[in-house]
Write an enzyme that holds these catalytic residues in place. Structure first.
Site, short mmCIF file in Angstrom:
data_model
loop_
_atom_site.label_atom_id
_atom_site.label_comp_id
_atom_site.label_asym_id
_atom_site.label_seq_id
_atom_site.Cartn_x
_atom_site.Cartn_y
_atom_site.Cartn_z
N HIS A 73 -27.31 -19.33 -46.55
CA HIS A 73 -26.58 -19.64 -45.32
C HIS A 73 -26.90 -21.06 -44.86
O HIS A 73 -27.89 -21.65 -45.26
CB HIS A 73 -26.98 -18.67 -44.20
CG HIS A 73 -26.64 -17.24 -44.48
ND1 HIS A 73 -25.35 -16.76 -44.46
CD2 HIS A 73 -27.42 -16.18 -44.80
CE1 HIS A 73 -25.36 -15.48 -44.74
NE2 HIS A 73 -26.60 -15.09 -44.95
N GLU A 98 -31.98 -20.43 -45.92
CA GLU A 98 -31.24 -21.22 -44.94
C GLU A 98 -31.39 -22.70 -45.25
O GLU A 98 -32.49 -23.18 -45.52
CB GLU A 98 -31.78 -20.95 -43.53
CG GLU A 98 -31.66 -19.51 -43.07
CD GLU A 98 -30.31 -19.20 -42.42
OE1 GLU A 98 -29.48 -20.13 -42.35
OE2 GLU A 98 -30.11 -18.06 -41.99
#
Length: 250
Positions: free
Chosen positions: A63, A141
């Protein structure tokens, strides 16, 4: 297995979190609908199929993060004994991010978190851990900005992918070691005499639940999005108009 994109319709229209149906797909892993969340549903079915024939050791979804800098992981370390080898699996969960940290100039180990909040129960990493029994499930992330004042470009992201693969290869080799101390010390991290002690501490830290923890696509939807009440208020104003003030003549 590599699934390159689980939200193609949303991303191509500029959404970084929700699908075209307005659904946060990283909150649908517990009960995905084959029609409304087809990509999530099919990935779960694929993992079920793979588990029939082999052991699935690790999973990671990737992400972008709108707040923190650098690249970092979220993993699963329960705050109670859940019937697994608590000490060994928890310490080893920290190993993959540590290997990545040793290889990448972009990685920020201090940004990693291994908490399992109730509000994250329907995310990929927690569903795969709780429902499928896969210990080493992560969310990787990467900042939508960069790190230390440097904005990430395409080459930086490609380099992160290369470093991820190299780290995964070393991690898989370390998992073959029969004892935890061998997994930890016989690695690229062994240049530190205190590395075994550090991992022992890692097995028991980071257990407190912080409801304010922000985690990008792994975070609570309310941290980035309007609440349902706010959305309904905006829609009501759009279609009906601003509410009239008491006593105001029209």
């Amino acid at each position: 297995k590599v699934c390159p994109m689980l939200n193609p319709d949303g991303v191509i229209n500029g959404n970084y979190r929700t699908s075209m149906a307005g659904v946060d797909l990283n909150r649908r892993w517990n009960r995905p609908h084959p029609r409304y969340h087809p990509t999530i549903y099919e990935v779960k079915e694929m993992v079920k199929m793979l588990q029939k024939n082999r052991k699935v050791v690790t999973l990671c979804d990737i992400h972008g993060h709108s707040r923190k800098e650098g690249c970092f992981f979220y993993g699963c370390v329960p705050d109670h004994f859940d019937g697994r080898n608590f000490y060994s699996s928890n310490a080893t969960t920290h190993l993959f991010p540590q290997i990545f940290d040793a290889k990448s100039e972009f990685f920020q180990y201090k940004g990693c978190s291994f908490k399992m909040q109730r509000s994250k129960a329907s995310t990929m990493r927690m569903v795969m851990y709780n429902e499928f029994g896969i210990d080493f499930t992560y969310t990787m992330e990467a900042s939508l900005s960069g790190v230390n004042g440097r904005h990430f470009n395409a080459s930086d992201l490609e380099e992160m992918g290369r470093q991820y693969c190299l780290s995964l290869l070393e991690f898989s080799e370390r998992l073959k070691a029969p004892h935890l101390e061998q997994r930890i010390c016989y690695s690229s991290l062994a240049n530190s005499v205190n590395v075994a002690e550090e991992f022992t501490q890692a097995a028991t830290r980071d257990l407190r639940v912080d409801p304010e923890d922000s985690a990008g696509s792994d975070s609570n939807p309310s941290e980035d999005n309007l609440s349902e009440k706010e959305v309904l208020k905006l829609l009501r104003r759009s279609f009906i108009g601003e509410p009239k003030s008491p006593g105001k003549k029209t």
